[in-house]
Design an enzyme around this catalytic site. Structure first.
Site, PDB file in Angstrom:
ATOM      1  N   GLU A 153      35.257  66.772  87.422  1.00 52.21           N
ATOM      2  CA  GLU A 153      35.141  66.733  85.967  1.00 52.21           C
ATOM      3  C   GLU A 153      35.580  68.048  85.317  1.00 52.21           C
ATOM      4  O   GLU A 153      34.814  68.710  84.629  1.00 52.21           O
ATOM      5  CB  GLU A 153      33.697  66.414  85.551  1.00 52.21           C
ATOM      6  CG  GLU A 153      33.261  65.010  85.917  1.00 52.21           C
ATOM      7  CD  GLU A 153      33.759  63.931  84.964  1.00 52.21           C
ATOM      8  OE1 GLU A 153      34.657  64.221  84.140  1.00 52.21           O
ATOM      9  OE2 GLU A 153      33.260  62.803  85.056  1.00 52.21           O
ATOM     10  N   GLU A 184      32.685  58.272  93.038  1.00 53.01           N
ATOM     11  CA  GLU A 184      31.293  58.053  92.642  1.00 53.01           C
ATOM     12  C   GLU A 184      31.175  56.598  92.209  1.00 53.01           C
ATOM     13  O   GLU A 184      32.037  56.101  91.483  1.00 53.01           O
ATOM     14  CB  GLU A 184      30.887  58.951  91.461  1.00 53.01           C
ATOM     15  CG  GLU A 184      30.862  60.424  91.810  1.00 53.01           C
ATOM     16  CD  GLU A 184      30.529  61.325  90.615  1.00 53.01           C
ATOM     17  OE1 GLU A 184      29.873  60.880  89.660  1.00 53.01           O
ATOM     18  OE2 GLU A 184      30.956  62.494  90.658  1.00 53.01           O
TER      19      GLU A 184
END
Ligand code: IPT
Length: 954
Positions: free
Chosen positions: A415, A485
């Site tokens: 991220e 994820e």
């Protein structure tokens, strides 16, 4: 070397990685060079600002007698100095890179040490810091060694020239906030401190410096090729392979390859003139070929977890036993891969991954998520001034971890948006190590990566990607896909794992995924049980979003882990008992079945009546066989019958004993016969109560008051559940979250209107309407009671009226029993909790528990503990049979109290045990960060009828 005074703090906000440290290199333990661990008790002083007191504390002779003590490795905020802060992606300070607040907790650490008497006089020495958050400046014996950032990366300083036999003074000033903090915005607690080992390492003359083990495997010839490049020339020996070659020279010999399933390591030695270093060599080759990620010529399927380092008392300061426990737990639950989210772990963890066998995505210590809210303006990964720091981080990870066979993928970070800095990292990594693939999720074009990676994509989207019907750049469409994820394991859940796994197994492009995440980061807390965000008075925080793991903070497996284990089991056991065989499929990628033993058992009404060993051939990966079961067993006594076949470990392993279950399947034989009660007794009105068979009812309300000697309280329809984290979802979700809808609709405040109590010849009928204030919608609910004189039957008929545009959380009845009710027995799914999309691990059988043990202790209390497919259950003197099967739960508090609780310690047992018997439950999904339940797991408000038969237990 530049000299600074201790008041110069420019380095804290400097975007550069630091100064004074040695170049990064491989992390290894020497066979013969001395080392001195500097862990333990250190003097400690906390200052509110980075320009902490300039009282010459780093100078020899300074008296730190008045200081506090902290344990290194550790975080001072977990040792009584200041408090932890939890934010997901919000920076807990103004975003103005690289500036940080003046209020910058700064911990001075001081340690005086003597050299052991046998410390050699010749040679050099280095001090190694394996992890310090977030920025440290180091002095030895008053000399400034330099300063560094990169919290979860090692830094070494040359100190040989400064060492004295006695009274060495090591001073470390640690700042909580620094420019580095902008690169470390991972979703976790902010925990400053020297949280990994500090070690003094002797470096003899001609000792090993850095080395790179290249050990590949040719799956066509079965040969391994070894070449060890070493900065200091020496010899490589591997006795088991007869290898004895100079460093830098290649040698090819037949080997057994390393895989996560067959983690074959060869012991070797790198010997230079001054040192011997033990090597553990695993031969394996990782390639991107035909759009697939292959190891040793075969595509692999990741059954992975994201692992943060966590300990409920020690934070990210993990000891070796805890690391070993994580790995053993993973292996026992069929997990085969770890993404080290979102930083390189303690290096010893990777040794264990090599040894026990886990595929590893080693992720760099990099996340700049907090820039997202400003459209990634000023994102350091797209600002050349920060690139040296990014490259430093990449190099410190790769150099440290490059000799681990378990590491098959380097990840640039998490991220961090997109930018040139990431490209520079990827290019540097490829140049240094072409033997592994590169991962980064944040760039949808896959410009810098070898796989298309996503997080939390829905089943539907994953299926389209599997079918290659997704769009994206040309490059992306040539790449394999992983979910770095998925299945957000926050609270009760994750739901939908089995549905993902079916997709992974159906489309070759889908190479599996990594559940978010391994462990709840709850902090042990005297009053709250486990603390989460906000419990330390943080002005900004993200609550219990930090508790989203497959294991609780104390590493007790949650039901989500049991479910994951079943969904990813390495052997599929299925079939149709009609032909007397069971189909066994080896779902490993590399291993045959020789490590497993198989057992059959035969159950009548859930009770095992016979069992034995089942010989199964050592099938190769991917192979199936139909294995004959024993001749049909007699003595079914007209009951429900089934075969259960289990695969267990055939021998002890490093991570579980012989007999540990790895996979199972059940094959039904004779189905269950629905229970029945002849309505031979009728209701008898009396002054105080209406009698019906063994039961008594309140004549005014028609409410059941007792069955035989068992008092029953408040039996009525129940449709609400304490919303789970996945029910509640997250504010950023585009889709509606049911938890909020349910409240808005008023399902937590349903009112029960009594319409009639009717005494018929053979039944007592109570008609009601169940509805919330302000809504036209309601549930016409009829309770019809009958009895054969001994048993009591309740049939509930529910007819929705009005506009039901929300699904129901649950549909069933609840009632209270005396608090003495404790032991529970049932025939149904077990032993653990299950919901419609988390029920794969529910095994049909006879189970026993207690009311307390039925509870799943989620860190934030919420709906939990349902048992699926229950045929009958016994509790508090009652036996309850279902027609059809039902969901059973019981607790010492009401669902409303459960709903109101914020921590485990808010739940206190009352005088009543509340039992829920549900005909339906809404699915779980993983909307706390991902998609909600798939449509077929929604519990729609539809006409329904279901029955329960009650009797007193003998
Ligand atoms: C994703 C993060 O990568 C991870 O660190 C964690 O925060 C997780 O979510 C949620 O628990 S990012 C999310 C915005 C998809």
């Amino acid at each position: 070397m530049s000299f600074r005074t201790t008041t110069a703090i420019d380095y804290v906000e400097d975007v550069s990685p630091g100064s004074g440290a040695l170049p990064p290199r491989a992390w290894y333990a020497s066979s013969d060079a001395k080392s001195l661990p500097l862990n333990g008790s250190w003097h400690f002083r906390l200052s509110p600002t980075a320009d902490a007191e300039d009282d010459g504390f780093a100078e020899p002779g300074y008296d730190a007698g008045s200081w506090a003590e902290v344990t290194v490795p550790g975080h001072w905020v977990l040792q009584g100095h200041g408090s932890p802060i939890y934010t997901n992606r919000l920076f807990p300070f103004p975003v103005d890179p690289p500036r940080v607040p003046t209020e910058n907790p700064t911990g001075d650490h001081l340690r005086v040490f003597d050299l052991p008497s046998d410390w050699p006089a010749e040679g050099e020495a280095v001090i190694r810091f394996d992890g310090v958050e977030s920025c440290a400046r180091v002095w030895l014996n008053g000399t400034d060694l330099g300063e560094f950032k990169g919290s979860r990366l090692p830094h070494e300083f040359a100190v040989g020239h400064l060492l004295k036999p006695r009274g060495n003074v090591l001073a470390v000033r640690v700042h909580q906030w620094s420019a580095g903090s902008y690169l470390e915005d991972q979703d976790q607690w902010w925990l400053p401190g020297i949280f990994r080992d500090v070690t003094l390492l002797h470096r003899p003359s001609h000792s090993v410096l850095d080395f790179f083990v290249h050990a590949s495997y040719d799956h066509v010839t079965g040969a391994g090729t070894l070449r060890v490049d070493s900065d200091v020339a020496g010899r490589i020996t591997v006795p088991a392979l007869g290898i004895d070659v100079p460093t830098g020279e290649s040698v090819t010999v037949p080997v057994e390859p390393w895989t996560a399933e067959t983690p074959k390591l060869y012991d070797g030695v790198l010997a230079t003139a001054g040192e011997r270093v033990p090597l553990r060599i695993g031969f394996r080759t990782v390639v991107l070929e035909d759009g697939l990620l292959k190891v040793n010529g075969k595509p692999v399927l990741f059954k992975g977890v994201n692992r943060h380092e966590w300990h409920p008392e020690k934070g990210r300061a993990l000891d070796l036993e805890t690391m070993r426990e994580d790995i053993a737990l993973m292996k026992r639950h069929n997990v085969n891969a770890v993404r080290t989210s979102h930083y390189p772990p303690h290096p010893a963890f990777l040794d264990l991954c090599d040894e026990y066998g886990l595929w590893v995505i080693d992720e760099c210590d990099l996340e700049t998520h907090g820039f997202e809210d400003q459209n990634w303006r000023d994102n350091p990964v797209d600002d050349d001034r920060w690139t040296p720091a990014l490259l430093d981080r990449a190099a410190r990870m790769v150099e440290r971890d490059k000799n681990h066979p378990s590491v098959v993928i380097w990840s640039l970070g998490n991220e961090a948006g997109t930018g040139r800095g990431l490209t520079a990292m990827a290019e540097w990594i490829r140049g240094r190590d072409s033997s592994r693939l590169v991962h980064y999720e944040g760039d949808g074009t896959c410009r810098d990566t070898d796989m298309y990676s996503r997080m939390y994509a829905s089943h539907g989207e994953v299926e389209r990607i599997g079918q290659r019907l997704d769009g994206g750049t040309h490059k992306r469409r040539q790449l394999p896909f992983i979910l770095c994820e998925y299945a957000h394991a926050m609270g009760n859940g994750p739901g939908g794992l089995a549905d993902y796994q079916r997709l992974f197994e159906s489309y070759e492009r889908l190479q599996g995924g990594f559940v978010w995440e391994w462990i709840d980061h709850g902090i042990a807390h005297a009053e709250l049980g486990y603390a989460y965000g906000g419990d330390f008075g943080e002005e900004l925080h993200d609550g219990n979003f930090v508790c989203d793991g497959l294991v609780f903070p104390d590493r007790r497996p949650s039901p989500g882990l049991a479910e994951f284990k079943k969904v990813i089991e390495p052997v599929r056991i299925e079939g149709d008992s009609a032909d007397g065989t069971v189909r066994i499929t080896n779902r490993h990628d590399f291993a045959d079945l020789s490590a497993l033993a198989f057992e059959w058992s035969y159950q009548v009404d859930g009770e095992t009546v016979e069992a034995g060993a089942l010989p199964v051939p050592a099938l190769a990966p991917g192979e199936s066989a139909d294995v004959k079961l024993p001749e049909q067993l007699a003595g079914t006594r007209g009951g429900e019958t089934q075969w259960t076949v289990r695969a267990v470990l055939a021998a002890d392993t490093a991570w579980a004993p012989k007999g540990h279950p790895m996979a199972w399947g059940q094959l039904p034989v004779a189905p269950r016969r629905a229970p029945s009660v002849a309505a031979s007794a009728g209701p008898v009105p009396g002054e105080r109560h209406i009698a019906l068979g063994p039961a008594a009812f309140d004549p005014r309300t028609g409410a059941l008051t007792s069955i035989g000697g068992v008092t029953v309280e408040g039996l009525r329809l129940d449709v609400f559940r304490a919303p789970t984290d996945n029910d509640n979802g997250m504010s950023w979700q585009d889709d509606v979250c049911f938890g909020a809808l349910w409240r808005e609709f008023g399902l937590h405040r349903m009112r029960h209107r009594l319409d009639s109590v009717e005494l018929g010849d053979d039944a007592l009928t109570v008609r009601t309407r169940v509805a919330p204030a302000s809504r036209e919608a309601g549930l016409a609910t009829v309770y019809r009671w009958t009895s054969d004189g001994t048993r009591l039957k309740l049939t509930v008929s529910v007819t929705p009226e009005g506009d039901w545009n929300v699904p129901l959380p649950r549909l069933g009845i609840r009632f209270g029993l005396a608090g003495s009710a404790d032991r529970v027995r049932w025939f149904g799914g077990g032993p653990g909790e299950a919901y419609p999309d988390t029920r794969t691990a529910a095994m049909l059988g006879r189970w026993e528990s207690t009311v307390d043990e039925l509870q799943t202790p989620y860190v934030r209390p919420q709906e939990n503990g349902a048992r699926a497919d229950v045929r009958w259950a016994e509790i508090g003197g009652l036996r309850i049979e279902g027609d059809p099967e039902f969901w059973f739960s019981a607790r010492r508090w009401t669902n409303e109290q459960l709903d109101a609780a914020a921590h485990r310690t808010d739940l206190t047992p009352g005088d009543t045990v509340w039992v829920n018997l549900d005909h339906g439950q809404h699915g779980i999904g993983s909307q706390s960060c991902g998609p909600g339940p798939l449509p077929h797991y929604l519990l729609r408000a539809e006409p329904a009828e279901f029955s329960f038969l009650f009797s007193e237990t003998p």
